[in-house]
Enzyme design. Structure first.
Site, PDB file in Angstrom:
ATOM      1  N   HIS A 149       0.793  -1.036   0.177  1.00 26.13           N
ATOM      2  CA  HIS A 149       0.036  -0.035  -0.030  1.00 26.13           C
ATOM      3  C   HIS A 149       0.915   1.092  -0.060  1.00 26.13           C
ATOM      4  O   HIS A 149       0.229   2.376  -0.320  1.00 26.13           O
ATOM      5  CB  HIS A 149      -0.924   0.074   1.151  1.00 26.13           C
ATOM      6  CG  HIS A 149      -0.386   0.141   2.543  1.00 26.13           C
ATOM      7  ND1 HIS A 149      -0.242  -0.525   3.354  1.00 26.13           N
ATOM      8  CD2 HIS A 149      -0.195   1.412   3.129  1.00 26.13           C
ATOM      9  CE1 HIS A 149       0.319  -0.095   4.485  1.00 26.13           C
ATOM     10  NE2 HIS A 149       0.573   1.247   4.363  1.00 26.13           N
ATOM     11  N   ASP A 172       0.065  -7.408   1.474  1.00 31.66           N
ATOM     12  CA  ASP A 172       0.422  -6.331   1.628  1.00 31.66           C
ATOM     13  C   ASP A 172       1.981  -6.246   1.685  1.00 31.66           C
ATOM     14  O   ASP A 172       2.597  -5.239   2.397  1.00 31.66           O
ATOM     15  CB  ASP A 172      -0.079  -5.495   2.887  1.00 31.66           C
ATOM     16  CG  ASP A 172       0.094  -4.055   2.807  1.00 31.66           C
ATOM     17  OD1 ASP A 172       0.232  -3.303   1.688  1.00 31.66           O
ATOM     18  OD2 ASP A 172      -0.231  -3.406   3.861  1.00 31.66           O
ATOM     19  N   SER A 230       4.988   2.617   7.824  1.00 29.80           N
ATOM     20  CA  SER A 230       4.398   1.439   6.932  1.00 29.80           C
ATOM     21  C   SER A 230       5.509   0.964   6.141  1.00 29.80           C
ATOM     22  O   SER A 230       6.179   1.738   5.388  1.00 29.80           O
ATOM     23  CB  SER A 230       3.287   1.698   6.011  1.00 29.80           C
ATOM     24  OG  SER A 230       2.141   2.006   6.812  1.00 29.80           O
TER      25      SER A 230
END
Length: 366
Positions: free
Chosen positions: A102, A132, A210
């Site tokens: 993402h 992911d 992230s």
């Protein structure tokens, strides 16, 4: 004749006044001087551990800027502009970088900035949105590469110390500490597939973290920070990381193949409502088999409708290699741990009876 002491008196008073003023100024100056720092003892053992982990690991952590294309309204010139930032880390000494899918999703390009602030254009090697995860690559001299030592997530324990390094809100090279708060959590990927066995931690994770590494107290990679649970969108003490054993299973295949090739049984699964409507056991109801595919060759039979409109019972897949399969997610998770060409034992339920069949897995095109 006047006494000479009478003439000296005013001068003496004046000298005394000057002396008092000078002494007062000296005292004021002393009061305005910087204070001398007090000496401190040695750093505590946990402080030394934090410092050692950060110094060893931070050169391996990179800042990733996702770039998008923007066209100028008047000149119609096209330029790349930042779309967001995230974190990544070197996986090997070939310049491969692991991050979250993402982070680079919908980007037209990406730029990687190292700890020494040098920047490189990145190439996308492969991605697996269901987990992911994505792999980028930059061309960089090996002398500038630091690779994190690999740990394992299968023996993690709730309560053990962890470290997160990332770029929250664009503030690069940020270290936060915490513990493993829980294990075997489940979160949802960008494709709405379940990511299971996720690590929960209270190490502060914010937007921009992230794709960064989660480390144990030995500085080994144990997870990839991927999400937070927070009503405000900022750290609320609940962060999640993809376990490193899962990462180590997927990333090498992304590097090798450019994509994650999931082996296939060659079946189509019925919706969850079908199991409830027909009072079927937990598992995957087979509603179609690919012609000439693995399932058809092994003899799996789909549910069909008879000429009179009634349902003709087919197979419900309930286990693969004795691993229970309760739904489609379970089946896909089990298959992801296998390779095309592997032979597996599937357990099937049909009209109240159970049987086992051997099936040689194919590819998604089968």
């Amino acid at each position: 004749m006047k006494d000479s002491r009478t003439h000296r008196a005013p001068w003496l008073a004046l000298l005394l006044c000057f002396a008092f003023t000078a002494l007062s100024a000296t005292g004021a100056l002393a009061k305005g001087q910087p204070r001398v720092p007090a000496p401190r003892g040695a750093l505590a053992a946990d402080e030394l551990a934090h410092i050692a982990v950060f110094k060893a690991a931070s050169p391996a952590v990179v800042n990733i800027t996702a770039l998008g294309v923007q066209r100028d309204l008047f000149s119609l010139d096209v330029q790349q502009v930042p779309r967001g930032t995230g974190t990544g880390f070197f996986w090997d000494d070939s310049g491969h970088i692991v991050t979250n899918f993402h982070v680079i999703q919908n980007a037209s390009a990406a730029q990687v900035t190292l700890a020494n602030q040098s920047s490189y254009k990145a190439q996308l090697v492969g991605a697996f949105p269901d987990r992911d995860l994505a792999v980028l690559k930059i061309d960089v001299p090996q002398a500038k590469l630091t690779v994190l030592p690999l740990g394992t997530s299968r023996d993690l324990q709730v309560g053990q110390k962890v470290y997160a390094i990332g770029n929250p809100f664009g503030l690069d090279q940020t270290l936060t500490t915490g513990i493993v708060s829980a294990l075997n959590r489940e979160i949802e990927s960008v494709t709405r597939r379940s990511i299971r066995d996720v690590i929960q931690t209270d190490a502060a994770i914010n937007p921009g973290n992230s794709g960064g590494p989660l480390l144990d107290s030995a500085g080994r990679l144990i997870g990839v920070n991927t999400a937070i649970y927070s009503p405000s969108g900022s750290s609320a003490g609940i962060g999640f990381a993809i376990p490193v054993d899962e990462v180590n299973r997927i990333v090498p295949r992304l590097i090798r193949d450019g994509r994650f090739v999931r082996p296939a049984l060659g079946i189509s699964a019925g919706p969850p409502t079908m199991r409830q409507a027909l009072n079927l056991p937990k598992g995957v109801a087979v509603v179609a088999v690919s012609p000439g595919g693995p399932a058809e060759r092994a003899g799996l039979r789909p549910f069909t409708r008879g000429r009179d409109g009634t349902i003709v019972a087919g197979d419900v897949l309930t286990a693969i290699n004795d691993q229970p399969v309760n739904d489609l997610d379970d089946m896909l998770n089990a298959l992801e741990r296998l390779q095309p060409g592997d032979k597996v034992q599937v357990t099937l339920w049909r009209a109240g009876s159970t049987r086992r069949l051997g099936v040689m897995l194919g590819t998604a095109s089968d």
